[in-house]
Design an enzyme around this catalytic site. Structure first.
Site, short mmCIF file in Angstrom:
data_model
loop_
_atom_site.label_atom_id
_atom_site.label_comp_id
_atom_site.label_asym_id
_atom_site.label_seq_id
_atom_site.Cartn_x
_atom_site.Cartn_y
_atom_site.Cartn_z
N CYS A 100 67.74 49.41 47.76
CA CYS A 100 66.68 48.39 47.71
C CYS A 100 66.97 47.21 46.80
O CYS A 100 67.03 46.08 47.27
CB CYS A 100 65.38 49.06 47.30
SG CYS A 100 64.78 50.18 48.56
N ARG A 127 74.19 54.44 48.36
CA ARG A 127 74.22 53.03 48.73
C ARG A 127 74.28 52.16 47.48
O ARG A 127 73.47 52.29 46.58
CB ARG A 127 73.00 52.69 49.60
CG ARG A 127 73.12 53.30 51.00
CD ARG A 127 71.91 53.03 51.86
NE ARG A 127 70.79 53.89 51.55
CZ ARG A 127 69.65 53.92 52.26
NH1 ARG A 127 69.50 53.12 53.28
NH2 ARG A 127 68.68 54.75 51.94
N1 LIG Z 1 65.00 53.99 50.47
C1 LIG Z 1 64.08 53.53 49.65
O1 LIG Z 1 63.97 53.93 48.50
C2 LIG Z 1 63.10 52.48 50.13
C3 LIG Z 1 61.95 52.23 49.35
C4 LIG Z 1 61.06 51.27 49.77
C5 LIG Z 1 61.32 50.54 50.93
N2 LIG Z 1 62.44 50.79 51.65
C6 LIG Z 1 62.64 50.01 52.88
O2 LIG Z 1 62.28 50.82 54.00
C7 LIG Z 1 63.15 50.54 55.11
C8 LIG Z 1 63.86 51.81 55.53
O3 LIG Z 1 64.67 52.23 54.45
P1 LIG Z 1 65.35 53.67 54.42
O4 LIG Z 1 65.97 53.81 53.07
O5 LIG Z 1 64.41 54.67 54.91
O6 LIG Z 1 66.51 53.43 55.51
P2 LIG Z 1 67.41 54.55 56.19
O7 LIG Z 1 68.68 53.84 56.54
O8 LIG Z 1 67.46 55.77 55.36
O9 LIG Z 1 66.61 54.90 57.52
C9 LIG Z 1 66.39 53.99 58.57
C10 LIG Z 1 66.37 54.81 59.86
O10 LIG Z 1 65.99 53.95 60.93
C11 LIG Z 1 66.70 54.36 62.09
N3 LIG Z 1 66.66 53.29 63.08
C12 LIG Z 1 67.30 52.09 63.04
N4 LIG Z 1 66.98 51.38 64.14
C13 LIG Z 1 66.12 52.12 64.87
C14 LIG Z 1 65.43 51.91 66.10
N5 LIG Z 1 65.57 50.78 66.77
N6 LIG Z 1 64.63 52.89 66.55
C15 LIG Z 1 64.50 54.04 65.86
N7 LIG Z 1 65.13 54.29 64.69
C16 LIG Z 1 65.92 53.34 64.20
C17 LIG Z 1 68.08 54.69 61.56
O11 LIG Z 1 68.81 55.51 62.44
C18 LIG Z 1 67.73 55.39 60.23
O12 LIG Z 1 67.62 56.79 60.40
C19 LIG Z 1 64.06 49.42 54.65
O13 LIG Z 1 63.51 48.20 54.99
C20 LIG Z 1 64.06 49.58 53.14
O14 LIG Z 1 64.34 48.39 52.47
C21 LIG Z 1 63.33 51.75 51.28
#
Ligand SMILES: NC(=O)c1ccc[n+]([C@@H]2O[C@H](COP(=O)([O-])OP(=O)(O)OC[C@H]3O[C@@H](n4cnc5c(N)ncnc54)[C@H](O)[C@@H]3O)[C@@H](O)[C@H]2O)c1
Length: 438
Positions: free
Chosen positions: A261, A329
């Site tokens: 993030c 990451r």
């Molecule tokens: N990881 C954190 O701590 C955190 C905290 C707050 C916000 N976020 C935000 O939340 C969002 C997701 O983050 P994350 O860490 O969960 O990412 P991640 O990479 O762990 O998970 C994203 C998932 O989305 C799936 N995906 C991608 N395109 C898709 C589609 N078209 N249809 C269905 N599935 C699809 C991927 O296969 C993956 O499993 C990002 O925008 C991130 O910035 C993350």
């Protein structure tokens, strides 16, 4: 309520599990078939304390299901969350194509009203783009809301079940009522659910992460000044943090911030500034300081051992970008290991849970100079010329330093998180380096 969550990563899986825990019927969808197969088979793709039990409990009760069939998810949900990744593009801006492709799929499938909630971290104006894509592809009524996620990896379950606050950007009474229904049970302790306009909600997420990253880089810059002037950043931190206007959290100097993030969100905010001809001067500096900070331990090792590290065996404790997660990451450990091995060092690294994810990072897993241990932290020390503490896992906090010393070829410690007592280590005969402490 029937809820669909598209994207079953750190955010989507925790959200889906948390909402099913309170009685909702949740379908989590993802395009990654291997991930969905693993979840359907009873496994869990990420390491997050308490999450496996919560997923299992609700999967067993039939309230939490997993699918790759996104149209089926849409047909069986009234509220659809989009929680897919928004990785940085080359210019730093957020890549929205996953979010927009989800919006299109939802629009093409929906057979009646849907509330579409953007949970992914997205730049201001993205919900408007989602709304446009949906409107172009359906004649059914819908609302689009922004509901950024504030969970901390390592504490994600706790943050989901007892959030500090929930931020919702809405532009209709119906969307507001539905989100109140979804989140009502999570707000019983009195923490606020904050409703605002959609753009402010989108901005709140970036501004929050940018502020936290700024505190870290600020303290790292102060620590660098402490290093050259002889002040102790730990005393400075306590002295500053006791002022309630400043507060004590997020003031720790170290080897820089990483994770999925802060680095990407700071870059995205800088890119948004550029788009609007508004240079984000503070945030550009925050990034610069952090890039330098990730190399700090390499510089300290070079100062001690010289530029040629060949023949040296260095133990690294901690690989994950922070404790209590297996997320690699943007982990500072990768930068440290890349720098040290480029100068000829051999690395023996240990992390309590991130060995598997670390092995997928090229400069670690595909690097013949690196061995990753999974058994014990102590084994990494055998014959080591120095120990580098990179991630402050609980099990590293109070090791048996007699044992540590007896295993090492040279008793040298580079403490990248300031967790050890410098006077104690020096009294025991260690050469000890930390960040911003004399
Ligand atoms: N990881 C954190 O701590 C955190 C905290 C707050 C916000 N976020 C935000 O939340 C969002 C997701 O983050 P994350 O860490 O969960 O990412 P991640 O990479 O762990 O998970 C994203 C998932 O989305 C799936 N995906 C991608 N395109 C898709 C589609 N078209 N249809 C269905 N599935 C699809 C991927 O296969 C993956 O499993 C990002 O925008 C991130 O910035 C993350």
């Amino acid at each position: 309520m029937k809820v669909g969550v598209i994207g079953t990563g750190y955010v989507g899986l925790v959200l889906g599990a948390g909402l099913s825990e309170t009685g909702n019927h949740v379908i989590c969808g993802d395009i990654d078939a291997a991930k969905i197969d693993m979840l359907n088979a009873g496994g869990i793709p990420i390491w997050e304390p308490g999450l496996d039990q919560m997923v299992q409990r609700n999967r067993d009760k039939g309230r939490l299901r997993f699918t790759t069939d996104i149209p089926q998810l849409v047909l069986n949900s009234t509220v659809v969350f989009i929680a897919v990744g928004t990785p940085p593009q080359e210019d730093g801006s957020a890549d929205l194509h996953h979010v927009l492709s989800c919006a299109r799929t939802i629009a093409l499938t929906m057979d009646g009203y849907r509330l579409i909630v953007v949970k992914s971290t997205v730049p201001v104006g993205t919900c408007d783009r989602v709304r446009k894509v949906v409107a172009e592809n359906t004649s059914h009524p819908f609302d689009v809301a922004s509901n950024p996620e504030f969970l901390k990896e390592g504490d994600a379950v706790q943050d989901m079940m007892k959030p500090d606050r929930i931020v919702c950007g809405v532009d209709s009474a119906r969307a507001r009522e539905m989100l109140e229904d979804v989140y009502e049970t999570f707000m019983r302790t009195g923490n606020p659910i904050l409703f605002m306009d959609v753009k402010s909600s989108e901005m709140t997420k970036y501004a929050s992460n940018a502020m936290l990253a700024t505190r870290i880089s600020f303290m790292n810059e102060i620590a660098a000044l402490c290093d050259v002037t002889g002040a102790d950043v730990d005393h400075v931190r306590r002295g500053m943090g006791s002022d309630p206007r400043i507060g004590s959290r997020f003031l720790f100097a170290g080897v820089g911030y990483g994770g999925s993030c802060f680095p990407k969100d700071v870059k995205a905010l800088v890119a948004t500034g550029h788009e609007h001809c508004l240079p984000m001067k503070i945030l550009s500096a925050v990034e610069d300081v952090n890039a330098d900070q990730k190399r700090l331990l390499v510089d300290k090792v070079v100062c001690h051992f010289g530029h040629d590290l060949s023949g040296l065996r260095l133990a690294v404790w901690g690989l994950a970008f922070k404790p209590n997660t297996d997320d690699m990451r943007e982990a500072p450990s990768a930068e440290v290991i890349r720098g040290l091995t480029a100068l000829g060092a051999t690395i023996v690294a240990y992390d309590p849970v991130a060995a598997r994810t670390a092995a997928q990072v090229d400069c670690i897993g595909a690097n013949p100079r690196v061995t990753i241990l999974t058994g014990s932290a102590e084994a990494a020390l055998d014959g080591a010329d120095a120990l580098l503490l990179v991630t402050e896992w609980g099990e590293f906090r109070n090791p048996d330093f007699d044992d540590v010393k007896s295993r090492m070829r040279q008793p040298v410690v580079f403490d990248g998180r300031n967790i050890y007592d410098s006077a104690r280590l020096r009294a025991m005969g260690f050469t000890y380096y930390s960040v911003g402490r004399p």
